[in-house]
Design an enzyme around this catalytic site. Sequence first.
Site, PDB file in Angstrom:
ATOM      1  N   LYS A  37       0.844  -1.213   0.000  1.00 20.32           N
ATOM      2  CA  LYS A  37       0.000   0.000   0.000  1.00 20.32           C
ATOM      3  C   LYS A  37       0.877   1.261   0.000  1.00 20.32           C
ATOM      4  O   LYS A  37       0.659   2.160  -0.796  1.00 20.32           O
ATOM      5  CB  LYS A  37      -0.894   0.044   1.258  1.00 20.32           C
ATOM      6  CG  LYS A  37      -1.834  -1.131   1.406  1.00 20.32           C
ATOM      7  CD  LYS A  37      -2.717  -0.985   2.632  1.00 20.32           C
ATOM      8  CE  LYS A  37      -1.991  -1.002   3.978  1.00 20.32           C
ATOM      9  NZ  LYS A  37      -1.313  -2.283   4.286  1.00 20.32           N
TER      10      LYS A  37
ATOM     11  N   ARG B 260      -0.975  -8.709  13.210  1.00 16.57           N
ATOM     12  CA  ARG B 260      -1.406  -7.699  12.228  1.00 16.57           C
ATOM     13  C   ARG B 260      -2.265  -8.346  11.139  1.00 16.57           C
ATOM     14  O   ARG B 260      -3.253  -7.757  10.693  1.00 16.57           O
ATOM     15  CB  ARG B 260      -0.184  -7.014  11.606  1.00 16.57           C
ATOM     16  CG  ARG B 260       0.472  -6.030  12.562  1.00 16.57           C
ATOM     17  CD  ARG B 260       1.900  -5.708  12.147  1.00 16.57           C
ATOM     18  NE  ARG B 260       2.004  -4.989  10.910  1.00 16.57           N
ATOM     19  CZ  ARG B 260       3.122  -4.931  10.179  1.00 16.57           C
ATOM     20  NH1 ARG B 260       4.230  -5.554  10.580  1.00 16.57           N
ATOM     21  NH2 ARG B 260       3.150  -4.243   9.056  1.00 16.57           N
TER      22      ARG B 260
ATOM     23  N   ARG C  78      11.754  -2.343  11.550  1.00 14.90           N
ATOM     24  CA  ARG C  78      10.525  -1.649  12.001  1.00 14.90           C
ATOM     25  C   ARG C  78       9.943  -2.404  13.188  1.00 14.90           C
ATOM     26  O   ARG C  78       9.860  -3.640  13.168  1.00 14.90           O
ATOM     27  CB  ARG C  78       9.514  -1.576  10.835  1.00 14.90           C
ATOM     28  CG  ARG C  78       8.441  -0.546  11.078  1.00 14.90           C
ATOM     29  CD  ARG C  78       7.587  -0.314   9.854  1.00 14.90           C
ATOM     30  NE  ARG C  78       6.229  -0.775  10.066  1.00 14.90           N
ATOM     31  CZ  ARG C  78       5.242  -0.613   9.214  1.00 14.90           C
ATOM     32  NH1 ARG C  78       5.479  -0.011   8.062  1.00 14.90           N
ATOM     33  NH2 ARG C  78       4.043  -1.053   9.479  1.00 14.90           N
TER      34      ARG C  78
ATOM     35  N   ARG D  80      -9.611   1.899   8.564  1.00 13.91           N
ATOM     36  CA  ARG D  80      -9.064   0.601   8.945  1.00 13.91           C
ATOM     37  C   ARG D  80     -10.164  -0.331   9.428  1.00 13.91           C
ATOM     38  O   ARG D  80      -9.922  -1.482   9.731  1.00 13.91           O
ATOM     39  CB  ARG D  80      -8.088   0.852  10.084  1.00 13.91           C
ATOM     40  CG  ARG D  80      -7.026  -0.153  10.275  1.00 13.91           C
ATOM     41  CD  ARG D  80      -5.917   0.055   9.301  1.00 13.91           C
ATOM     42  NE  ARG D  80      -4.727  -0.666   9.645  1.00 13.91           N
ATOM     43  CZ  ARG D  80      -3.533  -0.353   9.197  1.00 13.91           C
ATOM     44  NH1 ARG D  80      -3.368   0.672   8.396  1.00 13.91           N
ATOM     45  NH2 ARG D  80      -2.500  -1.075   9.519  1.00 13.91           N
TER      46      ARG D  80
END
Length: 181
Positions: free
Chosen positions: A9, A138, A127, A84
């Site tokens: 994305k 996630r 990250r 979201r």
Amino acid sequence: MLGPPGAGKGTQAALLAKAIGIPHVSTGEMLRANVADETELGKQAEEIMAKGDLVPDELVTAMLLERLKESDAVCGYLLDGYPRNPAQAGALEAALGADCIELAIAIEVPEEELISRLLGRSEEQGRADDSEETIKNRLDVYSSETAPLIDYYEGRSALVSVDGHGAVDEVFTRVAKALAE
Ligand code: AP5
């Protein structure tokens, strides 16, 4: 821009926003900047993001609406990572009008490829939410909270799906083609 973690994305949104000349507005990037700057919002978000859960809707929506008031977003914006969940989609429409999302682009990538990309980024960039355990959460959060938005935008005839497998420029060609149709 819709899609699971690692779908591309952010990568595609950056290319597309540049090509169209509108701002790329990533709630994930904005939240990470708040964490790095140790703002009040960043302090509230840090632990939640490290676990791969969603930051509370009201915090993210307030942050996003402030950003969209800036002058560069007057003629449009490319949202990456927002909404979201259906509640965020509703909050955005309540604030900006029912037609504030002209088109949702859903990027589809098989789960093994998502995991491999995110583990690869973990090695390269470290990250905080790219650990194996957090990636799993996630993906679960995406399935339960975010994936229903695919039906939501499809039901409003505002969804295009794009195969996100392959090289970045190949995927971008597909995204651009889907937008032109
Ligand atoms: P966010 O930053 O939005 O993360 P995400 O959705 O998990 O997505 P990623 O950034 O990991 O993946 P991406 O699909 O953007 O792919 P990318 O281009 O980066 O959110 C992070 C956290 O913030 C959330 O978990 C949540 O806690 C919080 N948050 C954010 N928004 C929120 C909201 N609205 N409400 C509540 N909480 C929110 O690519 C991934 C990797 O793959 C990169 O290394 C890239 O180089 C590589 N790659 C990309 N394309 C390709 C390709 N075609 N081939 C090979 N590799 C590729």
